[in-house]
Scaffold this active site. Structure first.
Site, PDB file in Angstrom:
ATOM      1  N   HIS A 195       0.807  -1.218   0.000  1.00 41.93           N
ATOM      2  CA  HIS A 195       0.000   0.000   0.000  1.00 41.93           C
ATOM      3  C   HIS A 195       0.835   1.259   0.000  1.00 41.93           C
ATOM      4  O   HIS A 195       0.394   2.303  -0.482  1.00 41.93           O
ATOM      5  CB  HIS A 195      -0.987  -0.032   1.156  1.00 41.93           C
ATOM      6  N   ARG A 302     -11.712   0.693  -9.161  1.00 37.74           N
ATOM      7  CA  ARG A 302     -11.483  -0.659  -8.643  1.00 37.74           C
ATOM      8  C   ARG A 302     -11.957  -0.716  -7.196  1.00 37.74           C
ATOM      9  O   ARG A 302     -11.187  -0.534  -6.258  1.00 37.74           O
ATOM     10  CB  ARG A 302      -9.998  -1.015  -8.732  1.00 37.74           C
ATOM     11  N   ARG A 338     -16.615  -0.559 -10.777  1.00 36.46           N
ATOM     12  CA  ARG A 338     -16.541  -1.985 -11.042  1.00 36.46           C
ATOM     13  C   ARG A 338     -16.811  -2.692  -9.723  1.00 36.46           C
ATOM     14  O   ARG A 338     -16.171  -2.383  -8.703  1.00 36.46           O
ATOM     15  CB  ARG A 338     -15.160  -2.361 -11.556  1.00 36.46           C
ATOM     16  N   GLU A 437     -12.973  -9.574 -20.439  1.00 36.55           N
ATOM     17  CA  GLU A 437     -11.582  -9.888 -20.117  1.00 36.55           C
ATOM     18  C   GLU A 437     -11.273 -11.375 -20.277  1.00 36.55           C
ATOM     19  O   GLU A 437     -10.250 -11.847 -19.837  1.00 36.55           O
ATOM     20  CB  GLU A 437     -11.165  -9.368 -18.736  1.00 36.55           C
ATOM     21  N   ASN A 460      -5.708  -6.348 -19.434  1.00 35.05           N
ATOM     22  CA  ASN A 460      -4.729  -6.993 -18.545  1.00 35.05           C
ATOM     23  C   ASN A 460      -5.050  -8.480 -18.424  1.00 35.05           C
ATOM     24  O   ASN A 460      -4.182  -9.335 -18.549  1.00 35.05           O
ATOM     25  CB  ASN A 460      -4.749  -6.360 -17.152  1.00 35.05           C
ATOM     26  N   ASP A 461      -6.322  -8.751 -18.164  1.00 35.18           N
ATOM     27  CA  ASP A 461      -6.722 -10.152 -18.066  1.00 35.18           C
ATOM     28  C   ASP A 461      -6.977 -10.775 -19.424  1.00 35.18           C
ATOM     29  O   ASP A 461      -6.681 -11.949 -19.631  1.00 35.18           O
ATOM     30  CB  ASP A 461      -7.965 -10.283 -17.172  1.00 35.18           C
ATOM     31  N   ARG A 471      -0.105 -13.129 -15.725  1.00 34.73           N
ATOM     32  CA  ARG A 471       0.336 -11.735 -15.769  1.00 34.73           C
ATOM     33  C   ARG A 471       1.269 -11.356 -14.630  1.00 34.73           C
ATOM     34  O   ARG A 471       1.884 -10.298 -14.670  1.00 34.73           O
ATOM     35  CB  ARG A 471      -0.866 -10.782 -15.855  1.00 34.73           C
ATOM     36  N   CYS A 508     -10.183  -0.524 -20.735  1.00 30.31           N
ATOM     37  CA  CYS A 508      -9.674   0.001 -19.475  1.00 30.31           C
ATOM     38  C   CYS A 508      -8.432  -0.743 -18.951  1.00 30.31           C
ATOM     39  O   CYS A 508      -8.004  -0.511 -17.841  1.00 30.31           O
ATOM     40  CB  CYS A 508     -10.758   0.019 -18.403  1.00 30.31           C
TER      41      CYS A 508
HETATM   42  C1  PEP Z   1      -8.025  -5.761 -16.712  1.00 34.37           C
HETATM   43  O1  PEP Z   1      -8.022  -6.956 -16.460  1.00 34.37           O
HETATM   44  O2  PEP Z   1      -7.640  -5.274 -17.800  1.00 34.37           O
HETATM   45  C2  PEP Z   1      -8.472  -4.793 -15.703  1.00 34.37           C
HETATM   46  C3  PEP Z   1      -8.563  -3.517 -15.992  1.00 34.37           C
HETATM   47  O3  PEP Z   1      -8.744  -5.273 -14.457  1.00 34.37           O
HETATM   48  P1  PEP Z   1      -7.605  -5.555 -13.349  1.00 34.37           P
HETATM   49  O4  PEP Z   1      -6.299  -5.041 -13.875  1.00 34.37           O
HETATM   50  O5  PEP Z   1      -8.044  -4.865 -12.114  1.00 34.37           O
HETATM   51  O6  PEP Z   1      -7.668  -7.046 -13.267  1.00 34.37           O
HETATM   52 MG    MG Z   2      -9.102  -7.727 -14.727  1.00 34.05          MG
END
Ligand code: PEP
Ligand code: MG
Length: 595
Positions: A195, A302, A338, A437, A460-461, A471, A508
């Site tokens: 954090h 988030r 979200r 995702e 990202n996912d 990842r 996003c």
């Molecule tokens: C993603 O998966 O692209 C995303 C924005 O969610 P997080 O990075 O919080 O998993």
């Molecule tokens: Mg994600």
């Protein structure tokens, strides 16, 4: 005599370059005295413990208050989390019992309890838990220092313009450093998801962590450069090194100043196409920065950060107050909340998840919410109530297909029906969308789009699941390619499917904030991009300097290419032909010069 220049390499925790004198802080554990008590001393000892806890609470409260005055911010959830730990039954109960039953002094009883709690965390092989261990330590240390009459303050007030070198820093310490005008920090311990690192990013304080021996290798008073983008720390830089860093910082400062002049103009291409630019936000503290950087709202809030690092589950009232606070600060812009995306690498001690061999494929995110219906409904009720106070949108993460979307919508409908029956106000028209995702969601985007109001691609996912690359596993990081032909095709498919159904499609994931990709993403037809706030001015500049016709042409060409290498080379050539390297790097690199 000039000391030789030396470089150390650690974990890049918060981007930017800071140059300043090293200020060393001794943040190691306090020595704990042991003393046996007479039975007649127990009551006084317990009073002393209560007094130290109360004093610790007041100190944290003061830190919060000062931050609020300076930052104009409501509160610091992380510091509040430490206040909660202070009063946690698991910490206070066993400590009191030890004083009463083992007849030992409060310091010793506390230390034993802290060690016991930490050993439970130790047995869990997750970075998240290892870092939460530090939170217990920080709180334990503070109480201990108060018991010993040391006022609990560890970092004191380092001189403005210095770079703090410490073994470890608590979030409260980090906030204090920021207030004192320190320009960066370096620690032996810590990781990217601690954090303190999150706060450093929110404060735009360059930081390198996990250096292991920084406190012994960096002499007090030495001139230090912290490069929070590469994770490098340069001790006693040579004149040339210093000149190079300073030039980078200056160039960047000029560039950002110039870019921010366009803060209030829309991101519109030369041929008149608008692209919405939103911010990704984890903490309310980041909302002012989102606005300062010209975000037109929050594209990804988030909310799971509300669940982390605490000993109780947030109540509906807390969800409500929190979301309402965000909406009020953000007005007239919208915020996309979200719903809780716990699991994977984001673990809250309160939600019990059994050990899983593959957490990324396990009981996480919406799956967890559909199992823990009350937790989910509580959050939805809070968010719905907040929607009466601003423009809120609700977004479900990790949806795998229509069945899951319907299940989540059913709980949303239940929450709405309950509020209606109770006569509680909420936005009946609140937009509801999903994150795309997973490949299964992408392939059924046409079906999903018929049953929701918007789609947001979480790259990202999506990249992790499409390319089968963990990842968070550094060994396969080299395969993590946003420009893989499969990803470009998937994005195109989702955009087209969404548009055919008449819904907006945005992105996003981190990919959305990478200036190198801006033209490609516009060309693929995305209606909006949500990113780290500091990327917004650069991405906007690129959009305003381009035409949609060019962007589309580039995207079409890329979709014909067969390999990542070909696509990357083409994108690189096109972007460096059109834009300066400074501009393309500008989102990640900002810096501070010594005061
Ligand atoms: C993603 O998966 O692209 C995303 C924005 O969610 P997080 O990075 O919080 O998993
Ligand atoms: Mg994600």
């Amino acid at each position: 005599m000039n000391q030789p220049s030396r470089r150390l390499s650690g974990i890049a925790a918060a981007p930017g370059i800071a140059i300043g004198r090293a200020h060393l802080i001794d943040r190691r554990r306090v020595k704990t005295p042991k003393r046996h008590l007479e039975a007649s001393e127990v009551a006084a000892e317990l009073d002393r413990l209560d007094g130290a806890i109360a004093a610790s609470d007041q100190q944290l409260e003061r830190i919060k208050k000062k931050l609020r005055e300076r930052e104009g911010q409501d509160h610091f959830r992380i510091i509040e989390a430490h206040q909660l730990i202070l009063h946690d039954e698991h910490l206070v109960g066993p400590t009191r019992r030890r004083v009463q039953e083992e007849l030992v002094n409060a310091e010793w009883a506390l230390r034993r309890t802290v060690e016991e709690i930490k050993s439970v965390f130790d047995s869990i092989e997750e970075d998240y838990f290892r870092e939460r261990r530090s939170d217990i330590d920080f709180v334990g240390d503070r109480i201990l220092r108060n018991l010993l009459g040391e006022q609990g303050e560890v970092v004191g007030t380092p001189p403005a313009g210095t770079i703090v070198i410490a073994h470890d820093l608590s979030p409260a310490d980090t906030a204090q450093l920021h207030r004192a005008g320190c320009v960066g920090f370096v620690t032996d311990a810590g990781g990217k998801t601690s954090h303190s690192a999150i706060l450093a990013r929110a404060f735009e304080l360059p930081a390198v962590v996990g250096l292991e021996h920084a406190t012994t290798k960096i002499p007090a008073g030495a001139l230090v450069v912290v490069d929070g983008l590469t994770g490098e720390v340069v001790i006693n830089p040579t004149a040339e090194e210093l000149a190079e860093f300073r030039a980078r910082v200056r160039r960047h400062g000029d560039l950002v100043g110039e870019l921010l002049r366009d803060r209030d103009v829309p991101a519109e291409t030369g041929d008149g196409v608008r692209v919405q630019l939103y911010a990704n936000v984890e903490l309310t503290e980041e909302v002012p920065s989102a606005i300062e950087h010209g975000a037109e709202g929050i594209g990804l809030y988030r909310t799971e950060f509300l669940f982390l690092d605490r000993t109780d589950l947030p109540l509906e009232e807390e969800h409500f107050m929190h979301a309402r606070g965000v909406l009020r600060r953000l007005a007239p812009f919208p915020a996309t909340f979200r719903t809780c995306d716990l699991g994977g690498d984001k673990i809250a001690p309160l939600v019990s998840i059994e050990h899983e061999a593959n957490p990324a494929l396990g009981l996480r995110s919406i799956r967890l919410c559909l199992r823990e219906r009350e937790l989910f409904k509580t959050q939805l009720r809070g968010l719905l109530r907040a929607s009466a106070h601003g423009k809120a949108r609700i977004m479900f993460p990790m949806i795998s297909g229509v069945g899951e979307l319907r299940a989540a919508k059913a709980i949303l409908s239940e929450a709405k029906a309950e509020l209606r029956a109770e006569g509680v106000a909420f936005d009946e028209e609140i937009p509801m969308g999903i994150m795309v995702e997973m490949p299964s969601a992408a392939m059924t985007a046409d079906l999903l789009a018929r049953e929701c109001d918007f789609l947001s691609i979480g790259t990202n996912d999506l990249i992790q699941y499409s390319l089968a690359i963990d990842r968070v596993n550094e060994h396969v990081g080299y395969l993590y390619h946003p420009l893989h032909p499969a990803i470009l095709r998937t994005v195109r498919y989702v955009v087209d499917a969404g548009h055919a159904a008449g819904v907006q499609v945005t992105m996003c994931g981190e990919m959305a904030g990478e200036p190198l990709f801006t033209l490609v993403l516009c060309g693929l037809g995305l209606d909006g991009l949500s990113m780290n706030a500091t990327s917004i001015p650069v991405v906007k500049n690129i959009i305003r300097a381009s035409t949609m016709a060019d962007a589309k042409q580039l995207a079409e060409q890329l979709l014909q290419l067969a390999t990542v290498e070909e696509i990357e080379a083409r994108v690189h050539a096109e972007m460096t032909r059109r834009f300066s390297p400074d501009l393309l790097r500008a989102s990640a690199e900002f810096g501070r010069l010594p005061a």
